[in-house]
Design an enzyme around this catalytic site. Structure first.
Site, PDB file in Angstrom:
ATOM      1  N   LYS A 204      42.288 -11.398 -10.787  1.00  0.00           N
ATOM      2  CA  LYS A 204      40.919 -10.993 -11.165  1.00  0.00           C
ATOM      3  C   LYS A 204      40.755  -9.467 -11.085  1.00  0.00           C
ATOM      4  O   LYS A 204      40.213  -8.859 -11.988  1.00  0.00           O
ATOM      5  CB  LYS A 204      39.880 -11.658 -10.253  1.00  0.00           C
TER       6      LYS A 204
ATOM      7  N   ARG B 123      30.595 -16.988  -5.428  1.00  0.00           N
ATOM      8  CA  ARG B 123      31.627 -17.837  -4.848  1.00  0.00           C
ATOM      9  C   ARG B 123      31.065 -19.183  -4.399  1.00  0.00           C
ATOM     10  O   ARG B 123      31.807 -20.014  -3.895  1.00  0.00           O
ATOM     11  CB  ARG B 123      32.221 -17.149  -3.631  1.00  0.00           C
TER      12      ARG B 123
ATOM     13  N   ARG C 178      51.547  -9.626  -2.800  1.00  0.00           N
ATOM     14  CA  ARG C 178      50.444  -8.766  -3.206  1.00  0.00           C
ATOM     15  C   ARG C 178      50.249  -7.624  -2.210  1.00  0.00           C
ATOM     16  O   ARG C 178      50.360  -7.798  -1.010  1.00  0.00           O
ATOM     17  CB  ARG C 178      49.147  -9.574  -3.281  1.00  0.00           C
TER      18      ARG C 178
ATOM     19  N   ARG D 182      46.999  -6.792   2.738  1.00  0.00           N
ATOM     20  CA  ARG D 182      45.724  -7.126   3.367  1.00  0.00           C
ATOM     21  C   ARG D 182      45.967  -8.117   4.500  1.00  0.00           C
ATOM     22  O   ARG D 182      46.787  -9.014   4.367  1.00  0.00           O
ATOM     23  CB  ARG D 182      44.802  -7.791   2.333  1.00  0.00           C
TER      24      ARG D 182
ATOM     25  N   ARG E 198      41.955 -19.632   2.563  1.00  0.00           N
ATOM     26  CA  ARG E 198      41.131 -19.105   1.464  1.00  0.00           C
ATOM     27  C   ARG E 198      41.207 -20.001   0.240  1.00  0.00           C
ATOM     28  O   ARG E 198      40.221 -20.178  -0.473  1.00  0.00           O
ATOM     29  CB  ARG E 198      41.571 -17.667   1.122  1.00  0.00           C
TER      30      ARG E 198
HETATM   31  P1  AMP Z   1      38.298 -11.012  -2.028  1.00  0.00           P
HETATM   32  O1  AMP Z   1      38.880  -9.644  -2.000  1.00  0.00           O
HETATM   33  O2  AMP Z   1      37.405 -11.234  -3.219  1.00  0.00           O
HETATM   34  O3  AMP Z   1      39.335 -12.093  -1.890  1.00  0.00           O
HETATM   35  O4  AMP Z   1      37.334 -11.120  -0.744  1.00  0.00           O
HETATM   36  C1  AMP Z   1      37.839 -10.989   0.567  1.00  0.00           C
HETATM   37  C2  AMP Z   1      36.950 -11.707   1.565  1.00  0.00           C
HETATM   38  O5  AMP Z   1      35.617 -11.131   1.522  1.00  0.00           O
HETATM   39  C3  AMP Z   1      36.723 -13.188   1.283  1.00  0.00           C
HETATM   40  O6  AMP Z   1      37.762 -13.999   1.802  1.00  0.00           O
HETATM   41  C4  AMP Z   1      35.373 -13.420   1.993  1.00  0.00           C
HETATM   42  O7  AMP Z   1      35.529 -13.486   3.400  1.00  0.00           O
HETATM   43  C5  AMP Z   1      34.618 -12.138   1.679  1.00  0.00           C
HETATM   44  N1  AMP Z   1      33.871 -12.255   0.400  1.00  0.00           N
HETATM   45  C6  AMP Z   1      34.074 -11.533  -0.744  1.00  0.00           C
HETATM   46  N2  AMP Z   1      33.216 -11.880  -1.726  1.00  0.00           N
HETATM   47  C7  AMP Z   1      32.440 -12.859  -1.191  1.00  0.00           C
HETATM   48  C8  AMP Z   1      31.373 -13.660  -1.690  1.00  0.00           C
HETATM   49  N3  AMP Z   1      30.934 -13.533  -2.965  1.00  0.00           N
HETATM   50  N4  AMP Z   1      30.819 -14.579  -0.855  1.00  0.00           N
HETATM   51  C9  AMP Z   1      31.227 -14.728   0.416  1.00  0.00           C
HETATM   52  N5  AMP Z   1      32.249 -14.023   0.955  1.00  0.00           N
HETATM   53  C10 AMP Z   1      32.848 -13.093   0.160  1.00  0.00           C
END
Ligand code: AMP
Length: 214
Positions: free
Chosen positions: A13, A88, A127, A160, A171
């Site tokens: 993404k 999400r 990654r 990360r 996740r």
């Molecule tokens: P990502 O980089 O999009 O995978 O986001 C990393 C982490 O941030 C996720 O595993 C969640 O803990 C938190 N997070 C990011 N976006 C959201 C969202 N829209 N709703 C809830 N938690 C989020």
């Protein structure tokens, strides 16, 4: 043009969002990047969300909707935006619908980048991300030109914390449970489009571009 990129963690993404942003001159809004910046800067919000993120769980809908509403009201979002990692959950999608009504433009496309689970686990293990500017890398398909150094800003390229295998599995299960229902949500509204995320980065991008032109 309002674009939502759907798809599990690790489907590309962020990579696709950056390509769309360059071509269409609309901002990429990654809620993960916004939260990581808060954690890095040790803000009040950052302190609140760090443990949740480290566990691979979701930050509350209420908090996420506040963050996104504030961001979408910025002037650079007037021509449109690409949402990466938001919504999400169904309540987040409903909240977004309300925000778009307030902003006066409900035009939306949800694009799902589809990749099977086994491939996702493999991809996330390789990654990496720039700790300074957030540019995504993958050691197998698009490594930085110099080991561990970002091509864009020269920052340190790192893994990360939540890309460690156990958190990745968590996740993925959180995604299946909370985020996959969005497929149905946007299908019902006729706003759902799917691309094959197993293709090379450029081909995924061409497919997305075709959807955006229609
Ligand atoms: P990502 O980089 O999009 O995978 O986001 C990393 C982490 O941030 C996720 O595993 C969640 O803990 C938190 N997070 C990011 N976006 C959201 C969202 N829209 N709703 C809830 N938690 C989020």
């Amino acid at each position: 043009m309002h674009i939502i990129l759907l798809g599990a963690p690790g489907v590309g993404k962020g990579t696709q969002a950056k390509l769309i942003m360059e071509k269409h001159q609309i901002p990429q809004i990654s809620t993960g990047d916004i939260l990581r910046a808060e954690v890095q800067n040790e803000t009040e919000l950052g302190k609140k969300v760090k443990a949740i993120m480290d566990k691979g769980e979701l930050v509350s809908d209420e908090l996420m909707l506040q963050i996104i509403e504030k961001r979408l009201k910025q002037p650079d979002c007037q021509k449109g935006f690409i949402l990466d990692g938001f919504p999400r959950t169904i309540p987040q999608a409903e909240g977004l619908d309300e925000i778009l009504v307030k902003l006066g433009d409900i035009n939306l496309k949800a694009i799902d980048i589809a990749v099977p689970d086994e491939e996702i686990v493999k991809r996330l293990a390789s990654r990496r991300i720039c700790s300074q500017c957030g540019t995504p890398y993958n050691l197998l398909v698009n490594p930085p030109q110099t080991d561990d150094i970002c091509d864009v800003c020269g920052g340190a390229v790192i893994q990360r914390d939540d890309d460690k295998e156990e958190t990745v599995r968590k996740r993925l299960s959180v995604y299946r449970e909370n985020t996959e229902p969005l497929i149905h949500y946007y299908k019902q509204k006729g706003l759902y489009f799917r691309v094959d995320g197993l293709q090379p980065i450029e081909k995924v991008n061409t497919d997305i571009d075709k959807l955006l032109q229609n």
